[in-house]
Design an enzyme around this catalytic site. Sequence first.
Site, mmCIF file in Angstrom:
data_model
loop_
_atom_site.group_PDB
_atom_site.id
_atom_site.type_symbol
_atom_site.label_atom_id
_atom_site.label_comp_id
_atom_site.label_asym_id
_atom_site.label_seq_id
_atom_site.Cartn_x
_atom_site.Cartn_y
_atom_site.Cartn_z
ATOM 1 N N CYS A 2 0.860 -1.173 0.000
ATOM 2 C CA CYS A 2 0.000 0.000 0.000
ATOM 3 C C CYS A 2 0.898 1.225 0.000
ATOM 4 C CB CYS A 2 -0.852 0.036 1.270
ATOM 5 S SG CYS A 2 -1.812 -1.471 1.524
ATOM 6 N N ARG A 27 1.454 1.773 -5.963
ATOM 7 C CA ARG A 27 1.602 0.809 -4.867
ATOM 8 C C ARG A 27 0.270 0.132 -4.524
ATOM 9 N NH1 ARG A 27 6.311 1.226 -2.222
ATOM 10 N NH2 ARG A 27 5.402 0.131 -0.449
ATOM 11 N N TRP A 77 -3.629 -1.718 -1.297
ATOM 12 C CA TRP A 77 -3.446 -2.912 -2.102
ATOM 13 C C TRP A 77 -3.875 -4.040 -1.178
ATOM 14 C CZ3 TRP A 77 -1.619 -3.831 -7.011
ATOM 15 C CH2 TRP A 77 -1.167 -5.111 -7.300
ATOM 16 N N ASN A 103 0.850 0.038 5.993
ATOM 17 C CA ASN A 103 1.262 -0.775 4.849
ATOM 18 C C ASN A 103 2.026 -1.963 5.407
ATOM 19 O OD1 ASN A 103 2.299 -1.827 2.440
ATOM 20 N ND2 ASN A 103 4.068 -0.448 2.493
ATOM 21 N N GLY A 104 1.589 -3.178 5.087
ATOM 22 C CA GLY A 104 2.272 -4.372 5.607
ATOM 23 C C GLY A 104 1.254 -5.403 6.036
ATOM 24 N N GLU A 485 13.028 -19.559 -18.622
ATOM 25 C CA GLU A 485 12.777 -18.182 -18.165
ATOM 26 C C GLU A 485 13.952 -17.274 -18.560
ATOM 27 O OE1 GLU A 485 10.312 -16.602 -17.233
ATOM 28 O OE2 GLU A 485 10.990 -14.892 -16.073
ATOM 29 N N LYS A 489 13.510 -13.960 -20.935
ATOM 30 C CA LYS A 489 13.933 -12.611 -20.544
ATOM 31 C C LYS A 489 14.834 -12.011 -21.620
ATOM 32 C CE LYS A 489 11.597 -12.187 -18.037
ATOM 33 N NZ LYS A 489 10.570 -12.522 -17.063
ATOM 34 N N GLU A 492 12.853 -11.045 -24.739
ATOM 35 C CA GLU A 492 11.956 -9.901 -24.556
ATOM 36 C C GLU A 492 12.672 -8.564 -24.619
ATOM 37 O OE1 GLU A 492 9.977 -11.264 -20.771
ATOM 38 O OE2 GLU A 492 8.218 -10.542 -21.831
ATOM 39 N N HIS A 508 19.401 -34.539 -29.067
ATOM 40 C CA HIS A 508 18.356 -35.107 -29.921
ATOM 41 C C HIS A 508 17.979 -34.162 -31.067
ATOM 42 C CE1 HIS A 508 17.873 -38.519 -27.269
ATOM 43 N NE2 HIS A 508 17.876 -37.671 -26.247
ATOM 44 N N LYS A 607 1.948 -5.490 -21.298
ATOM 45 C CA LYS A 607 2.060 -6.074 -19.954
ATOM 46 C C LYS A 607 1.001 -7.154 -19.754
ATOM 47 C CE LYS A 607 3.560 -6.379 -15.702
ATOM 48 N NZ LYS A 607 4.776 -7.229 -15.580
HETATM 49 O O1 M6R Z 1 -0.231 -11.722 -16.260
HETATM 50 P P1 M6R Z 1 0.269 -13.115 -16.620
HETATM 51 O O2 M6R Z 1 1.184 -13.681 -15.617
HETATM 52 O O3 M6R Z 1 -0.854 -14.038 -16.951
HETATM 53 O O4 M6R Z 1 1.099 -12.899 -17.948
HETATM 54 C C1 M6R Z 1 1.615 -14.004 -18.639
HETATM 55 C C2 M6R Z 1 2.616 -13.578 -19.661
HETATM 56 O O5 M6R Z 1 2.028 -12.716 -20.611
HETATM 57 C C3 M6R Z 1 3.821 -12.883 -19.030
HETATM 58 O O6 M6R Z 1 4.450 -13.698 -18.085
HETATM 59 C C4 M6R Z 1 4.870 -12.492 -20.094
HETATM 60 O O7 M6R Z 1 5.442 -13.635 -20.620
HETATM 61 C C5 M6R Z 1 5.891 -11.541 -19.458
HETATM 62 N N1 M6R Z 1 6.111 -10.426 -20.310
HETATM 63 C C6 M6R Z 1 7.186 -12.211 -19.139
HETATM 64 O O8 M6R Z 1 8.190 -11.317 -18.775
#
Ligand code: M6R
Length: 612
Positions: A2, A27, A77, A103-104, A485, A489, A492, A508, A607
């Site tokens: 928060c 926040r 939040w 907040n907490g 992952e 990253k 992206e 393989h 996002k």
């Molecule tokens: O909001 P979500 O966790 O459902 O989103 C899933 C993916 O769109 C999200 O993880 C995407 O791959 C990110 N940009 C990864 O950094």
Amino acid sequence: MCGIIGVVGSTDALPILLEGLERLEYRGYDSAGVALHTADGTWRARTASGTESVTALVAQCASAPPKTASGIGHTRWATHGAPGEHNAHPHVDCSGDVALIHNGIIENHHELAAQLTARGHVFTSVTDTEVLAHRIEEFLRDGLDLEAAVRATLNEVRGAFAIAVIRASEPDVIVAARRVSPLIIGTAEGQTFLASDVPAILDRADRFFVVDDDQICVLTPSGYRATDLSGAPTELTELVVDWDLEAAQKGGYDSFMIKEMHEQPDAIRATLLDRVHQGNIVFDELRITDEQLRQVDKVTLVACGSSYHTAMVAKYAIEQWARVSVEVDIASEFRYRNPVVDSTSLVIGVSQSGETIDTITALREAKSRGAMVVAVSNIVDSSMAREADAVLYTRAGLEICVVATKTVLAQIVALEMLALRLAQLRGTLSPSRIEELLGRLHEIPVLVEKTLASDDAVAVVVDQVKDTHDFFFLGRNVGYPTALEGALKLKEITYVHAEGYPAGELKHGPLALIEPGVVVIAMITNDELKEKLFANLAEVKSRGATVIAVAHENDADVAAVADFVLWVPATESLLSPLVDMVALQQFAYHLAHARGLNVDRPRNLAKTVTVE
Ligand code: M6R
């Protein structure tokens, strides 16, 4: 997470509070509220309009009393208690004398609330926070002043807090304190401020001070006085702030990505808070009975992107610890493959936003087949949280960067806690082993801090390979989703070709792509599988690839197979993604930097993906 703000000694407190709350909305924005010190007592306004809460609060404040010198404000939040006006801060005691923002998470709020209720206190919210107002009220009745009452209350409290408390009968005084949750104090001629974060008071204060754990501050118009929980005087550390508003919003970091990476230890701490009571793992918000959990005979996890990788980590943990069969599916695939789930299945949708359409529709599909559906979400009351039978919240705070970092680690923590709960209910791990693993999980924030501190060493390695166009990430067991992952990253934010593979699978097919100029990044943080990985790395080295290992500090064997090493602290192997992924985030961040790319604005990406 928060946002809190307060001011004493101003000519007009309300606009300062409202502007600060607008800047703190990142926040949390489930609800918002203010309390002002007026000549006639405390005036309070609260609203719960979701993303529009602060705007609604501004409208409600049209009926506020004429200019007042001091007050406190909060943007929420939700963690304990659904978003709603009755749960919005500030909270007050029974008499209305004390008003408080927080907040907490107060971990022992259940036991404090039971004691207070037995002594006649009436609660008007279902938050963990309200106990503080009532306990302070009791100490005030015993004759303590506000500072002493707050100190006495905090000495009884477990958990995390940044609080600010006012009392109608002590005007122009705010008592503030902190443990874990952030709190800063700002001073200017004749005015003193407090806030969760610098942007809220950036252009109001001349000097800024960081409140440390268990410090209590009494704010008056002429400044502040700090003591510790025993009452002994202490000093606050001054923060040199030479930022403009944009830099301040990024906490002085050059991007939201790096800021959010540094918030990971706190995201993990928050997600772990209040989950263990007398050895039992509990999820207050998970509305599934122990009996239902015991009867589950298959778990299916559905997710997209990074959330899919955390679901994969969870598969290893649930199968290893709880001995239940687990399937993991890309949400958009699950939906259209006529999945075999029924009333004995537990289907878990993992999504930081809780709004990803592929995951929402996958959960609807599972629900229509009678499965018990759980959402793991970072956003309280997200679509998924509302539609699922039950919800498990991560508490990473709002993530602004498109690239998920802190929410990824928070998801792994929440899912591994769920795996331990299943193991506890099914008796597949001994109580002592569960205790040991919980201890290991609670050590992770410090290990993440150590990893973040090795940032310069990562930059040096990146410098050696910054012109590479092909990266292969390899791992075994949980090192495999970690590799996926790491590759995601890199894709992206650097736009280079990167692929993640289970190390044993390389020969393989993909081995055909290995040649000089290719970089292979290998997760060597699982001692049992280390030798197998060494054999895979020998195969790529002999074909001319450059090898970067992610390995445990002091692992002398690694030097023989790797050209460069990203050293990370050791932990339990099923927890290792929580540390290894941080090193891979750093790697991607520095490569993007070396290539002059804006990590906060990756091309073509959003996002939250709300289209199929
Ligand atoms: O909001 P979500 O966790 O459902 O989103 C899933 C993916 O769109 C999200 O993880 C995407 O791959 C990110 N940009 C990864 O950094």
